[in-house]
Motif scaffolding. Structure first.
Motif, PDB file in Angstrom:
ATOM      1  N   ILE A 158     -16.029 -15.489 -12.113  1.00 29.61           N
ATOM      2  CA  ILE A 158     -16.314 -14.101 -12.506  1.00 29.61           C
ATOM      3  C   ILE A 158     -16.696 -13.274 -11.288  1.00 29.61           C
ATOM      4  N   ALA A 159     -15.994 -13.506 -10.192  1.00 27.94           N
ATOM      5  CA  ALA A 159     -16.163 -12.687  -8.987  1.00 27.94           C
ATOM      6  C   ALA A 159     -14.986 -11.719  -8.913  1.00 27.94           C
ATOM      7  N   LEU A 160     -15.274 -10.487  -8.537  1.00 29.50           N
ATOM      8  CA  LEU A 160     -14.256  -9.444  -8.534  1.00 29.50           C
ATOM      9  C   LEU A 160     -13.250  -9.655  -7.400  1.00 29.50           C
ATOM     10  N   ILE A 161     -11.959  -9.681  -7.761  1.00 33.88           N
ATOM     11  CA  ILE A 161     -10.873  -9.790  -6.790  1.00 33.88           C
ATOM     12  C   ILE A 161     -10.297  -8.419  -6.479  1.00 33.88           C
ATOM     13  N   GLY A 162     -10.118  -7.609  -7.497  1.00 33.23           N
ATOM     14  CA  GLY A 162      -9.536  -6.284  -7.326  1.00 33.23           C
ATOM     15  C   GLY A 162      -9.097  -5.734  -8.658  1.00 33.23           C
ATOM     16  N   ARG A 163      -7.990  -5.008  -8.672  1.00 30.55           N
ATOM     17  CA  ARG A 163      -7.470  -4.430  -9.913  1.00 30.55           C
ATOM     18  C   ARG A 163      -5.949  -4.447  -9.894  1.00 30.55           C
ATOM     19  N   ALA A 181      -8.001   1.715  -0.545  1.00 25.03           N
ATOM     20  CA  ALA A 181      -7.884   2.590  -1.713  1.00 25.03           C
ATOM     21  C   ALA A 181      -8.677   2.063  -2.903  1.00 25.03           C
ATOM     22  N   PHE A 182      -9.342   0.931  -2.728  1.00 23.65           N
ATOM     23  CA  PHE A 182     -10.087   0.338  -3.844  1.00 23.65           C
ATOM     24  C   PHE A 182     -11.525   0.845  -3.848  1.00 23.65           C
ATOM     25  N   SER A 183     -12.062   1.084  -5.059  1.00 24.86           N
ATOM     26  CA  SER A 183     -13.476   1.436  -5.198  1.00 24.86           C
ATOM     27  C   SER A 183     -13.956   1.037  -6.585  1.00 24.86           C
ATOM     28  N   VAL A 184     -15.265   0.767  -6.696  1.00 21.46           N
ATOM     29  CA  VAL A 184     -15.849   0.343  -7.960  1.00 21.46           C
ATOM     30  C   VAL A 184     -17.318   0.778  -7.982  1.00 21.46           C
ATOM     31  N   SER A 185     -17.805   1.143  -9.173  1.00 20.78           N
ATOM     32  CA  SER A 185     -19.217   1.496  -9.331  1.00 20.78           C
ATOM     33  C   SER A 185     -20.052   0.227  -9.371  1.00 20.78           C
ATOM     34  N   ALA A 186     -21.155   0.196  -8.589  1.00 28.79           N
ATOM     35  CA  ALA A 186     -21.940  -1.032  -8.450  1.00 28.79           C
ATOM     36  C   ALA A 186     -23.428  -0.749  -8.543  1.00 28.79           C
ATOM     37  N   ARG A 187     -24.192  -1.819  -8.712  1.00 24.83           N
ATOM     38  CA  ARG A 187     -25.652  -1.771  -8.636  1.00 24.83           C
ATOM     39  C   ARG A 187     -26.145  -3.127  -8.161  1.00 24.83           C
ATOM     40  N   VAL A 188     -27.424  -3.160  -7.781  1.00 26.08           N
ATOM     41  CA  VAL A 188     -28.024  -4.416  -7.334  1.00 26.08           C
ATOM     42  C   VAL A 188     -28.307  -5.286  -8.552  1.00 26.08           C
ATOM     43  N   GLU A 189     -27.948  -6.548  -8.465  1.00 26.66           N
ATOM     44  CA  GLU A 189     -28.168  -7.468  -9.576  1.00 26.66           C
ATOM     45  C   GLU A 189     -29.672  -7.592  -9.863  1.00 26.66           C
ATOM     46  N   GLY A 190     -30.015  -7.518 -11.121  1.00 24.42           N
ATOM     47  CA  GLY A 190     -31.411  -7.660 -11.527  1.00 24.42           C
ATOM     48  C   GLY A 190     -32.160  -6.345 -11.591  1.00 24.42           C
ATOM     49  N   THR A 191     -31.524  -5.262 -11.217  1.00 22.93           N
ATOM     50  CA  THR A 191     -32.159  -3.944 -11.293  1.00 22.93           C
ATOM     51  C   THR A 191     -31.259  -2.999 -12.073  1.00 22.93           C
ATOM     52  N   GLY A 200     -13.207  -0.316  -0.200  1.00 23.28           N
ATOM     53  CA  GLY A 200     -12.599  -0.914   0.980  1.00 23.28           C
ATOM     54  C   GLY A 200     -12.695   0.018   2.165  1.00 23.28           C
ATOM     55  N   ASP A 201     -12.661  -0.571   3.356  1.00 18.88           N
ATOM     56  CA  ASP A 201     -12.778   0.220   4.580  1.00 18.88           C
ATOM     57  C   ASP A 201     -11.752  -0.305   5.579  1.00 18.88           C
ATOM     58  N   LEU A 202     -11.034   0.625   6.242  1.00 18.52           N
ATOM     59  CA  LEU A 202      -9.952   0.244   7.151  1.00 18.52           C
ATOM     60  C   LEU A 202     -10.433  -0.649   8.292  1.00 18.52           C
ATOM     61  N   VAL A 203     -11.629  -0.381   8.799  1.00 14.62           N
ATOM     62  CA  VAL A 203     -12.145  -1.160   9.931  1.00 14.62           C
ATOM     63  C   VAL A 203     -12.751  -2.474   9.452  1.00 14.62           C
ATOM     64  N   LEU A 204     -13.591  -2.398   8.433  1.00 17.33           N
ATOM     65  CA  LEU A 204     -14.309  -3.587   7.979  1.00 17.33           C
ATOM     66  C   LEU A 204     -13.405  -4.631   7.334  1.00 17.33           C
ATOM     67  N   ARG A 205     -12.288  -4.200   6.754  1.00 19.84           N
ATOM     68  CA  ARG A 205     -11.444  -5.175   6.059  1.00 19.84           C
ATOM     69  C   ARG A 205     -10.833  -6.186   7.026  1.00 19.84           C
ATOM     70  N   GLN A 206     -10.723  -5.824   8.305  1.00 24.20           N
ATOM     71  CA  GLN A 206     -10.231  -6.780   9.291  1.00 24.20           C
ATOM     72  C   GLN A 206     -11.199  -7.950   9.459  1.00 24.20           C
ATOM     73  N   LYS A 207     -12.455  -7.742   9.082  1.00 24.69           N
ATOM     74  CA  LYS A 207     -13.464  -8.803   9.152  1.00 24.69           C
ATOM     75  C   LYS A 207     -13.737  -9.421   7.782  1.00 24.69           C
ATOM     76  N   GLY A 208     -12.952  -8.992   6.780  1.00 28.42           N
ATOM     77  CA  GLY A 208     -13.175  -9.513   5.437  1.00 28.42           C
ATOM     78  C   GLY A 208     -14.373  -8.902   4.753  1.00 28.42           C
ATOM     79  N   LEU A 209     -14.713  -7.658   5.115  1.00 24.22           N
ATOM     80  CA  LEU A 209     -15.885  -6.978   4.566  1.00 24.22           C
ATOM     81  C   LEU A 209     -15.483  -5.647   3.939  1.00 24.22           C
ATOM     82  N   CYS A 210     -16.380  -5.110   3.087  1.00 30.79           N
ATOM     83  CA  CYS A 210     -16.198  -3.765   2.534  1.00 30.79           C
ATOM     84  C   CYS A 210     -17.517  -3.009   2.655  1.00 30.79           C
TER      85      CYS A 210
END
Length: 283
Positions: A158-163, A181-191, A200-210
């Motif tokens: 149940i981890a988000l892959i995309g759409r 081009a991907f985006s999702v509404s989020a919150r901190v778990e437990g709050t 997604g971010d053009l620079v960060l995605r090269q490192k596997g990050l968003c």
């Protein structure tokens, strides 16, 4: 007149042989032994060579027979090995099917009002930019997108892959969470504080990050926090794991402006995905 030469020679030869036999019989034992020894020295090597040849021929035919038996046994072992490999492959497929079914059942219990379709990934290479990838499920499986309506895609944990980005009859394209081009509404778990955006971010995605932005002032976010979907917007059900905060960025006044997020899903290890769709009763 008929020729008598050959007949006479035969008679003479027989007579000589009989005479020699008689003479040898009449000789004392010692003399017979010496004569026997003499002929033995002459004929023993010939006899040994002849016997050796007979033994060699026998060994050759024995080896040929054993070689045929070995070849037959080798063919039998090869057939047994092929059947064993086939059985292992079939058992592996059964295990994978069982695991897929178990994962789907786990998802169904978590999303009771959602229709779930599993799909194998068709193109395994995502590329350096983590562009769209294709899965083996499409319109004939009930997957459809139109306008702002799409379908979330998750893994067995149940981890988000995309759409879902677009669909065809038997396959669909998935936009991964790292895509710009991907985006999702989020919150901190437990709050249940104000939600914010993960994209997604053009620079960060090269490192596997968003990145997470649009964060309201005062929202408590720390490195190590888990982010989940907020459920706002009606596309992504609440509670899907997005990832973990690995960095918090602030402005000159020390106010937090963005967070760097490491997705929970490992896109490189994916083999199957699960598409979450509106159930038939709700549509």
């Amino acid at each position: 007149m008929k020729r008598r030469g050959p007949r006479i020679l035969l008679i003479v030869g027989v007579t000589v042989a009989l005479l020699v036999t008689f003479i040898l019989t009449a000789l004392p034992g010692t003399t017979r032994s010496r004569i026997g020894d003499f002929f033995g020295r002459v004929f023993d090597p010939v006899t040994s060579v002849f016997q050796g040849g007979v033994d060699a021929v026998g060994s050759y035919f024995s080896a040929v027979s054993e070689n045929r038996s070995l070849k037959t046994r080798l063919r039998e072992l090869e057939e047994e090995g092929a059947n064993l490999r086939l059985q292992i492959t079939r058992d592996k497929d059964k295990v994978e099917a069982f695991e897929e079914l178990k994962d789907a059942l786990h998802l169904i219990t978590h999303f009771e009002d959602t229709s779930i379709t599993s799909a194998a990934i068709l193109n395994r290479e995502f590329g350096p930019g983590f562009d769209l990838f294709r899965v083996k499920a499409g319109r004939k499986d009930g997957i459809s997108v139109s306008g702002n309506q799409t379908c979330p895609v998750v893994d067995q944990n149940i981890a988000l892959i995309g759409r879902i980005h677009s669909t065809e009859l038997s396959s669909s394209k998935v936009m991964p969470i790292l895509h710009e081009a991907f985006s999702v509404s989020a919150r901190v778990e437990g709050t249940y504080r104000s939600s914010f955006r993960v994209r997604g971010d053009l620079v960060l995605r090269q490192k596997g990050l968003c990145i997470a932005d649009n964060i309201a002032e005062g929202t408590p976010i720390n490195i190590g926090d888990k982010l989940i979907t907020s459920g706002e917007g009606g596309v992504y059900p609440e509670g899907i794991l997005i990832g973990e905060v690995v960095d918090v960025r602030t402005d000159a006044q020390g106010k937090m402006i963005t967070c760097v997020v490491k997705p929970a899903v490992n896109l490189d290890d994916l083999r199957y995905v699960f598409v979450l769709m509106e159930s038939a009763d709700e549509s």
